[in-house]
Structures are given as C-alpha cells and as structure tokens.
Motif scaffolding. Structure first.
Motif, mmCIF file in Angstrom:
data_model
loop_
_atom_site.group_PDB
_atom_site.id
_atom_site.type_symbol
_atom_site.label_atom_id
_atom_site.label_comp_id
_atom_site.label_asym_id
_atom_site.label_seq_id
_atom_site.Cartn_x
_atom_site.Cartn_y
_atom_site.Cartn_z
ATOM 1 N N SER A 65 0.828 -1.207 0.000
ATOM 2 C CA SER A 65 0.000 0.000 0.000
ATOM 3 C C SER A 65 0.871 1.270 0.000
ATOM 4 C CB SER A 65 -0.910 -0.008 1.228
ATOM 5 O OG SER A 65 -1.718 1.145 1.256
ATOM 6 N N GLY A 66 0.556 2.175 -0.900
ATOM 7 C CA GLY A 66 1.281 3.443 -0.973
ATOM 8 C C GLY A 66 2.530 3.409 -1.833
ATOM 9 N N ASN A 69 2.289 6.108 -4.545
ATOM 10 C CA ASN A 69 1.766 7.435 -4.181
ATOM 11 C C ASN A 69 2.632 8.588 -4.675
ATOM 12 O OD1 ASN A 69 -0.396 6.257 -2.952
ATOM 13 N ND2 ASN A 69 0.242 6.657 -0.847
ATOM 14 N N SER A 72 2.236 9.520 -8.151
ATOM 15 C CA SER A 72 0.836 9.873 -8.465
ATOM 16 C C SER A 72 0.023 8.680 -8.978
ATOM 17 C CB SER A 72 0.772 11.023 -9.488
ATOM 18 O OG SER A 72 1.449 12.152 -8.993
ATOM 19 N N SER A 74 -2.342 5.833 -7.308
ATOM 20 C CA SER A 74 -2.976 5.483 -6.034
ATOM 21 C C SER A 74 -3.182 3.980 -5.915
ATOM 22 C CB SER A 74 -4.326 6.197 -5.899
ATOM 23 O OG SER A 74 -5.243 5.698 -6.866
ATOM 24 N N ASP A 75 -3.448 3.523 -4.686
ATOM 25 C CA ASP A 75 -3.770 2.109 -4.462
ATOM 26 C C ASP A 75 -5.001 1.711 -5.274
ATOM 27 O OD1 ASP A 75 -1.665 1.914 -2.732
ATOM 28 O OD2 ASP A 75 -2.879 1.900 -0.885
ATOM 29 N N ARG A 76 -5.931 2.636 -5.397
ATOM 30 C CA ARG A 76 -7.157 2.358 -6.167
ATOM 31 C C ARG A 76 -6.830 2.112 -7.644
ATOM 32 N NH1 ARG A 76 -12.690 6.068 -6.385
ATOM 33 N NH2 ARG A 76 -13.840 4.685 -7.791
ATOM 34 N N ASP A 77 -5.890 2.915 -8.188
ATOM 35 C CA ASP A 77 -5.467 2.730 -9.587
ATOM 36 C C ASP A 77 -4.950 1.311 -9.797
ATOM 37 O OD1 ASP A 77 -6.061 5.383 -10.204
ATOM 38 O OD2 ASP A 77 -4.026 6.088 -9.766
#
Length: 399
Positions: A65-66, A69, A72, A74-77
């Motif tokens: 996770s991260g 970041n 640019s 994200s974890d969602r991406d």
C-alpha cells in the motif's frame, strides 16, 4: 553354440519413435512490489497499465500500500488494474519474484524467502560485501536492470533514465536562471531582439544529446564538448542541425565557459567521471551562471562540485550556482516510473512465455548480462573483483 550375452533387451534394440523436445509450459508469475524506502526515492517499478497487462496474461501482482503514491499512482489505480494491495511488507517480500527500483536493504533481504528472483538496480558503488553475502545465503537469483542489454548492444534502462536526466537538466537550468531562484534573470527562448543565452554541454552521450535537443527547442546557442569524434558526429546527425562541437581542449573550453550562462556536465568515465573543469575555470565564469553536474553520481566533472539533495539542490561557489543532485530522474517520479515500467513489462511477459527465468536466461544474452546472482552463486566478474569474492561463469551454470 552358447547364447551371446547382450547389455540390451530385444525390445531396446527395436527402432524407436523419435522423441522431440516439448515446449515448456507458459509460466505464471507472482510478483511483489514493495514501497521504496531509500532516501528521496519516489519511483515505482510498474504502472497500473503495466499491472493490467500482466494480470490479463494470467499473472499475479501484490503491491505494498502506498508504493505508487509519490509517482501519483494510487492504491485504487492499482486495484482497478487487477493488483492485490497489502499493508503487510513481509507478505510482499515473500513473493517468488520481487521488483524494486533501489536494491533491497539488508533488513529487507532478511524478509525474502530462499530461491526468490530479485530484479532491481544494483548500484555497485554503494554496496557492501555483506549485501552479496546476504543474497548468497538466501540462494537468490538477482538481476540488475541497469545491466540488461538490448539486441543492439545498448542498455535500455540506462538510456531511458539518461534521456530524462538530459531533458530535466535543461528544465532545471531554466528555473535556476530566473530571478526567483537567485539567477541572473535570463530566460530560455528565442525572443525577438534579445540575444539567445549561451549553453555549454560537456559530454555528447545520451544525456548530452537530449540536453542539446531541449536547448535547441528553446532557441539557445549550444556548444558541445567531448573527446570522442564519433559521439560528436552522432549528435550532429541525430539533431539534424549544425551546431558548435569541439574536443575537450582547455583553451577552447575556458573561452566557452567565460561566455556561457549555463554549463551541463554529462561526461562519464569507466570508474569515475574525469574532472575537466578546474576551480580556476569556474572562477572565470559569469556571476550567477549555472552549473548542472549530471555526472555527480560518478564523482562529477567539475572540481567545485559537491553532492546536494532534492531538498537543498543548489549552492553558490565563486558566484556560480551549482546544482549537483545525483538522482535527477527521481525529481520526475511519474515520468521515470513509466519509463522503467516500459522496460520491465516486456521482459516479464517474455520470462513467463519462455516458461520461467531459467529458459529466458538460456536464450536471451541481453537478460543474462544483467544477472549477477544465480541461486546464490555470484556470476558477475566486476562484482567479484570489486569485493574480492568468488564467482562462477554463468555459461557454465546455464547451457
């Protein structure tokens, strides 16, 4: 008459069907991507698009996770691209294959399972003997992406990052020249009625070429210095425009430095970059002129250079602004990440297509060139000589 004795049975002596080698079954990769913890390292090995390509080919990607970041992403991406996200660092390092930008620390090697495949940068000059001993104890197979070679003999990772460093050096210089950054208030750009700024580029390799291309696009006057006539000829041909080129003669270089507004040092050496600009030469430069020493990671080619950081990137010496950050591409983490990802992804898909890294190493000389550990056996002669370690020729281990 006595029966003759034969070491073969009657069945074995009969003609047999020819047995052809069966192609290896396509392998399934399980890749772990940990978050980079090295100082000022903000890049990530794979972009969400690359993860999507791997997952759609039946592979698994586990990302800490991260991890993306700072670039640019994200974890969602990553999750939407099909990656699995975890906050458990140990879980990521337990994957059969690990991808990193920076080499792992000794603590991180402790988390890696035996017989793991590690692909990362090697950064030979920053390593210690303990690092290689730790890899050997875990019987790790390790590849350094900066030593992976293309079919045409070039190093794709080094070239891509050099392209970024060359272009970035001009953008940084343009920023430092502005009045806001203690510069002399000059602007890149071919403005009507205003004399163009003067740029000196030392080194006609990939960094020098991309710096020259950017300067040319902004309308600056360029002078390129290098001791290789072949490189000077190549930069002329690649840019498609006549420009001032010269060998590194002190008299000509000193004359150019007195007049220039920006000088970009991009000269590489075998072990250390040669110092071609002395302190006395720097003293003759214009006040508030800018020095960008791209080769500072190899010691720098200016006698006045000192390593700086992204947080405090500049210092002034003899009235000249010095920018000496070793890892310039990390200033643009998203672009650098996409560039690195473009190199990793085809190799990963090919490793899987070949049925595993063993087969890829057997048939791909360029990939084999990046190998420095094979199941815990050191296979790199430069590493062995540098740290006084025993090594084995990889061609005797894989054939």
């Amino acid at each position: 008459m006595s029966k003759s004795l034969s070491p073969f049975t009657k069945q074995q002596l009969l003609p047999q069907e020819e047995k052809l080698e069966i192609l290896k079954r396509k392998g399934e990769l399980f890749i772990g991507i940990p978050k980079e913890t090295a100082y000022q390292e903000s890049r990530v090995c794979l972009t969400p698009d690359a993860v999507s390509a791997l997952v759609s080919n039946g592979h698994r990607v586990l990302i800490e996770s991260g991890a993306g970041n700072n670039a640019s992403f994200s974890d969602r991406d990553y999750s939407e691209a099909g990656a699995e996200i975890t906050k458990d660092k140990a879980k990521v390092f337990s994957c059969p294959m690990i991808l990193k930008v920076e080499p792992p620390t000794l603590e991180q090697i402790g988390l890696i399972n035996p017989q793991t495949i590690l692909i990362s940068a090697l950064q030979l000059k920053t390593q210690t003997k303990k690092y290689f001993e730790a890899l050997a104890s875990k019987r790790i197979t390790a590849l350094a992406f900066e030593f992976i070679r293309d079919d045409d003999g070039t190093y794709p990772a080094v070239r891509s990052l050099s392209e970024i460093a060359g272009t970035a050096s001009v953008l940084i210089a343009a920023e430092l020249l502005s009045d806001q950054k203690d510069g002399n208030g000059l602007m890149f750009g071919n403005i009507s009625g205003v004399p163009p700024i003067e740029i000196v580029i030392i080194g006609a390799g990939t960094v020098g070429q991309y710096a020259a291309r950017s300067c040319m696009g902004l309308g600056a006057n360029i002078k390129v210095f290098d001791n290789s006539i072949t490189k000077l000829r190549r930069i002329q041909n690649n840019l498609g425009k006549p420009l001032h080129t010269s060998t590194l003669q002190p008299k000509n270089l000193t004359k150019a430095l007195k007049r220039c507004d920006v000088v970009i040092g991009a000269l590489r050496g075998t072990n250390r970059s040669p110092i071609v600009v002395s302190e006395d030469m720097v003293k003759t430069m214009k006040k508030r002129a800018v020095i960008i020493d791209v080769s500072i990671d190899m010691g720098g080619c200016f006698e006045t250079s000192e390593v700086t950081t992204h947080k405090q990137p500049t210092f002034i010496k003899h009235g000249v602004i010095h920018y000496c950050v070793p890892n310039i591409p990390a200033r643009y983490p998203r672009t650098s990440s996409v560039s690195i990802s473009n190199i990793f992804t085809p190799y990963l898909l090919k490793i899987a297509e070949d049925g595993g890294i063993e087969n890829s190493l057997r048939f791909d000389r360029g990939l084999k060139n990046g190998l420095y550990f094979y199941h815990g056996i050191l296979t790199s002669k430069p590493v062995a000589e540098w740290f006084d370690l025993k090594y084995s020729d990889i061609n005797l281990l894989i054939f």
